[in-house]
Design a protein around this motif. Structure first.
Motif, PDB file in Angstrom:
ATOM      1  N   LYS A  81       0.826  -1.208   0.000  1.00 20.64           N
ATOM      2  CA  LYS A  81       0.000   0.000   0.000  1.00 20.64           C
ATOM      3  C   LYS A  81       0.864   1.263   0.000  1.00 20.64           C
ATOM      4  O   LYS A  81       0.564   2.230  -0.704  1.00 20.64           O
ATOM      5  N   LEU A  82       1.923   1.243   0.788  1.00 22.35           N
ATOM      6  CA  LEU A  82       2.797   2.410   0.853  1.00 22.35           C
ATOM      7  C   LEU A  82       3.553   2.591  -0.462  1.00 22.35           C
ATOM      8  O   LEU A  82       3.655   3.715  -0.969  1.00 22.35           O
ATOM      9  N   LEU A  83       4.042   1.510  -1.061  1.00 16.50           N
ATOM     10  CA  LEU A  83       4.685   1.612  -2.378  1.00 16.50           C
ATOM     11  C   LEU A  83       3.707   2.147  -3.413  1.00 16.50           C
ATOM     12  O   LEU A  83       4.072   2.965  -4.258  1.00 16.50           O
ATOM     13  N   TYR A  84       2.477   1.683  -3.340  1.00 15.94           N
ATOM     14  CA  TYR A  84       1.426   2.157  -4.247  1.00 15.94           C
ATOM     15  C   TYR A  84       1.240   3.666  -4.088  1.00 15.94           C
ATOM     16  O   TYR A  84       1.193   4.405  -5.069  1.00 15.94           O
ATOM     17  N   GLN A  85       1.150   4.107  -2.845  1.00 17.75           N
ATOM     18  CA  GLN A  85       0.980   5.532  -2.570  1.00 17.75           C
ATOM     19  C   GLN A  85       2.159   6.345  -3.103  1.00 17.75           C
ATOM     20  O   GLN A  85       1.981   7.404  -3.723  1.00 17.75           O
ATOM     21  N   LEU A  86       3.366   5.870  -2.869  1.00 14.91           N
ATOM     22  CA  LEU A  86       4.565   6.569  -3.346  1.00 14.91           C
ATOM     23  C   LEU A  86       4.601   6.604  -4.868  1.00 14.91           C
ATOM     24  O   LEU A  86       4.998   7.607  -5.464  1.00 14.91           O
ATOM     25  N   GLU A  87       4.172   5.512  -5.504  1.00 17.05           N
ATOM     26  CA  GLU A  87       4.130   5.456  -6.971  1.00 17.05           C
ATOM     27  C   GLU A  87       3.114   6.457  -7.520  1.00 17.05           C
ATOM     28  O   GLU A  87       3.372   7.139  -8.508  1.00 17.05           O
ATOM     29  N   LEU A  88       1.950   6.536  -6.890  1.00 13.06           N
ATOM     30  CA  LEU A  88       0.935   7.492  -7.339  1.00 13.06           C
ATOM     31  C   LEU A  88       1.440   8.930  -7.249  1.00 13.06           C
ATOM     32  O   LEU A  88       1.131   9.757  -8.098  1.00 13.06           O
ATOM     33  N   ASN A  89       2.189   9.201  -6.202  1.00 12.05           N
ATOM     34  CA  ASN A  89       2.746  10.544  -6.015  1.00 12.05           C
ATOM     35  C   ASN A  89       4.018  10.762  -6.824  1.00 12.05           C
ATOM     36  O   ASN A  89       4.550  11.869  -6.840  1.00 12.05           O
ATOM     37  N   LYS A  90       4.503   9.687  -7.440  1.00 16.64           N
ATOM     38  CA  LYS A  90       5.730   9.735  -8.253  1.00 16.64           C
ATOM     39  C   LYS A  90       6.890  10.344  -7.478  1.00 16.64           C
ATOM     40  O   LYS A  90       7.693  11.104  -8.014  1.00 16.64           O
ATOM     41  N   SER A  91       6.941  10.013  -6.186  1.00 15.80           N
ATOM     42  CA  SER A  91       7.978  10.574  -5.338  1.00 15.80           C
ATOM     43  C   SER A  91       8.173   9.704  -4.105  1.00 15.80           C
ATOM     44  O   SER A  91       7.205   9.223  -3.514  1.00 15.80           O
ATOM     45  N   TYR A  92       9.428   9.511  -3.741  1.00 12.93           N
ATOM     46  CA  TYR A  92       9.756   8.863  -2.485  1.00 12.93           C
ATOM     47  C   TYR A  92       9.820   9.975  -1.448  1.00 12.93           C
ATOM     48  O   TYR A  92      10.844  10.619  -1.253  1.00 12.93           O
ATOM     49  N   ASP A  93       8.684  10.244  -0.831  1.00  9.25           N
ATOM     50  CA  ASP A  93       8.540  11.395   0.047  1.00  9.25           C
ATOM     51  C   ASP A  93       8.467  10.931   1.499  1.00  9.25           C
ATOM     52  O   ASP A  93       7.563  10.179   1.878  1.00  9.25           O
ATOM     53  N   GLU A  94       9.426  11.372   2.296  1.00  3.20           N
ATOM     54  CA  GLU A  94       9.465  11.003   3.713  1.00  3.20           C
ATOM     55  C   GLU A  94       8.181  11.423   4.436  1.00  3.20           C
ATOM     56  O   GLU A  94       7.734  10.743   5.359  1.00  3.20           O
ATOM     57  N   GLU A  95       7.586  12.521   4.019  1.00  5.09           N
ATOM     58  CA  GLU A  95       6.358  12.994   4.668  1.00  5.09           C
ATOM     59  C   GLU A  95       5.211  11.990   4.466  1.00  5.09           C
ATOM     60  O   GLU A  95       4.444  11.724   5.390  1.00  5.09           O
ATOM     61  N   ILE A  96       5.114  11.420   3.270  1.00  6.66           N
ATOM     62  CA  ILE A  96       4.088  10.406   3.000  1.00  6.66           C
ATOM     63  C   ILE A  96       4.302   9.207   3.905  1.00  6.66           C
ATOM     64  O   ILE A  96       3.349   8.661   4.480  1.00  6.66           O
ATOM     65  N   ILE A  97       5.547   8.817   4.078  1.00  9.52           N
ATOM     66  CA  ILE A  97       5.874   7.665   4.926  1.00  9.52           C
ATOM     67  C   ILE A  97       5.530   7.968   6.385  1.00  9.52           C
ATOM     68  O   ILE A  97       4.944   7.134   7.076  1.00  9.52           O
ATOM     69  N   ASP A 152       4.542   0.317 -17.746  1.00 10.58           N
ATOM     70  CA  ASP A 152       3.575   1.407 -17.609  1.00 10.58           C
ATOM     71  C   ASP A 152       2.130   0.952 -17.782  1.00 10.58           C
ATOM     72  O   ASP A 152       1.211   1.659 -17.381  1.00 10.58           O
ATOM     73  N   ARG A 153       1.919  -0.208 -18.399  1.00  9.44           N
ATOM     74  CA  ARG A 153       0.564  -0.728 -18.592  1.00  9.44           C
ATOM     75  C   ARG A 153       0.051  -1.510 -17.380  1.00  9.44           C
ATOM     76  O   ARG A 153      -1.140  -1.794 -17.293  1.00  9.44           O
ATOM     77  N   LEU A 154       0.951  -1.874 -16.473  1.00 11.31           N
ATOM     78  CA  LEU A 154       0.541  -2.620 -15.286  1.00 11.31           C
ATOM     79  C   LEU A 154      -0.248  -1.717 -14.345  1.00 11.31           C
ATOM     80  O   LEU A 154       0.036  -0.526 -14.230  1.00 11.31           O
ATOM     81  N   SER A 155      -1.202  -2.322 -13.654  1.00 15.17           N
ATOM     82  CA  SER A 155      -1.876  -1.540 -12.617  1.00 15.17           C
ATOM     83  C   SER A 155      -0.855  -1.220 -11.526  1.00 15.17           C
ATOM     84  O   SER A 155       0.089  -1.987 -11.299  1.00 15.17           O
ATOM     85  N   ARG A 156      -1.017  -0.109 -10.874  1.00 18.27           N
ATOM     86  CA  ARG A 156      -0.068   0.301  -9.833  1.00 18.27           C
ATOM     87  C   ARG A 156      -0.084  -0.680  -8.656  1.00 18.27           C
ATOM     88  O   ARG A 156       0.939  -0.892  -8.010  1.00 18.27           O
ATOM     89  N   ILE A 157      -1.237  -1.284  -8.384  1.00 14.60           N
ATOM     90  CA  ILE A 157      -1.325  -2.296  -7.330  1.00 14.60           C
ATOM     91  C   ILE A 157      -0.461  -3.500  -7.706  1.00 14.60           C
ATOM     92  O   ILE A 157       0.313  -4.006  -6.890  1.00 14.60           O
ATOM     93  N   ASP A 158      -0.604  -3.971  -8.947  1.00 15.75           N
ATOM     94  CA  ASP A 158       0.162  -5.130  -9.392  1.00 15.75           C
ATOM     95  C   ASP A 158       1.655  -4.821  -9.418  1.00 15.75           C
ATOM     96  O   ASP A 158       2.477  -5.658  -9.031  1.00 15.75           O
ATOM     97  N   LEU A 159       2.011  -3.621  -9.828  1.00 17.30           N
ATOM     98  CA  LEU A 159       3.417  -3.226  -9.850  1.00 17.30           C
ATOM     99  C   LEU A 159       3.992  -3.211  -8.432  1.00 17.30           C
ATOM    100  O   LEU A 159       5.079  -3.745  -8.193  1.00 17.30           O
ATOM    101  N   ALA A 160       3.268  -2.640  -7.499  1.00 17.96           N
ATOM    102  CA  ALA A 160       3.740  -2.600  -6.109  1.00 17.96           C
ATOM    103  C   ALA A 160       3.859  -4.015  -5.541  1.00 17.96           C
ATOM    104  O   ALA A 160       4.820  -4.327  -4.829  1.00 17.96           O
ATOM    105  N   THR A 161       2.909  -4.880  -5.877  1.00 17.18           N
ATOM    106  CA  THR A 161       2.941  -6.261  -5.401  1.00 17.18           C
ATOM    107  C   THR A 161       4.157  -6.992  -5.961  1.00 17.18           C
ATOM    108  O   THR A 161       4.863  -7.699  -5.234  1.00 17.18           O
ATOM    109  N   LEU A 162       4.422  -6.811  -7.251  1.00  9.43           N
ATOM    110  CA  LEU A 162       5.596  -7.433  -7.860  1.00  9.43           C
ATOM    111  C   LEU A 162       6.891  -6.888  -7.258  1.00  9.43           C
ATOM    112  O   LEU A 162       7.836  -7.643  -7.020  1.00  9.43           O
ATOM    113  N   ARG A 163       6.932  -5.608  -6.989  1.00  9.88           N
ATOM    114  CA  ARG A 163       8.145  -5.020  -6.400  1.00  9.88           C
ATOM    115  C   ARG A 163       8.438  -5.617  -5.032  1.00  9.88           C
ATOM    116  O   ARG A 163       9.592  -5.911  -4.713  1.00  9.88           O
ATOM    117  N   ILE A 164       7.402  -5.794  -4.214  1.00  9.57           N
ATOM    118  CA  ILE A 164       7.603  -6.400  -2.892  1.00  9.57           C
ATOM    119  C   ILE A 164       8.105  -7.833  -3.038  1.00  9.57           C
ATOM    120  O   ILE A 164       9.043  -8.250  -2.348  1.00  9.57           O
TER     121      ILE A 164
END
Length: 134
Positions: free
Chosen positions: A12-28, A73-85
């Motif tokens: 979920k957190l990777l998904y959020q960071l991906e949506l924001n297109k930023s590794y933002d400490e504040e989001i974390i 880029d065609r993958l859903s962001r959920i699937d991308l985050a799941t694969l990354r984990i």
């Protein structure tokens, strides 16, 4: 709660960071303020987020290599985050059996994505593991 909760939360957190297109400490920080985790869960989440971020190009290259006929880029962001984990666990966590990483990612995709996504994720991770073993 345990490792499954930590995996889901990391996704979920990777998904959020991906949506924001930023590794933002504040989001974390906000993420941890709004959720309750035990020390082991928090340690896993922080390690997974930091390791994925530090090795994002390598992890994404592994994903792209094994999503035949698709572009990342065609993958859903959920699937991308799941694969990354899952790739993070397989590549960087010797304490987690590969089969567990694959099975848990399939369960996460069934919960947060679709049945088709779970089959896709299983295929991508299976291909990745086979190529890694060769």
């Amino acid at each position: 709660m345990g490792r499954r909760n930590a995996r889901e939360s990391a996704m979920k957190l990777l998904y959020q960071l991906e949506l924001n297109k930023s590794y933002d400490e504040e989001i974390i920080e906000v993420f941890f303020e709004n959720e309750k985790f035990n020390d082991d869960e928090k340690e896993y989440i922080i390690d997974s987020i930091n390791t994925v971020n530090e090795n994002l190009d390598i992890i994404d290259q592994k994903i792209e290599k094994h999503i035949e006929g698709w572009k990342k880029d065609r993958l859903s962001r959920i699937d991308l985050a799941t694969l990354r984990i899952a790739i993070y666990e397989i590549m960087y966590r010797d304490d987690i059996p590969t089969e567990v990483s694959i099975n848990e990612s399939i369960e996460i995709s069934k919960k947060f994505s679709s049945d088709e996504a779970s089959k896709f994720i299983n295929g991508v991770l299976g291909s990745f593991v086979r190529s890694k073993d060769e």
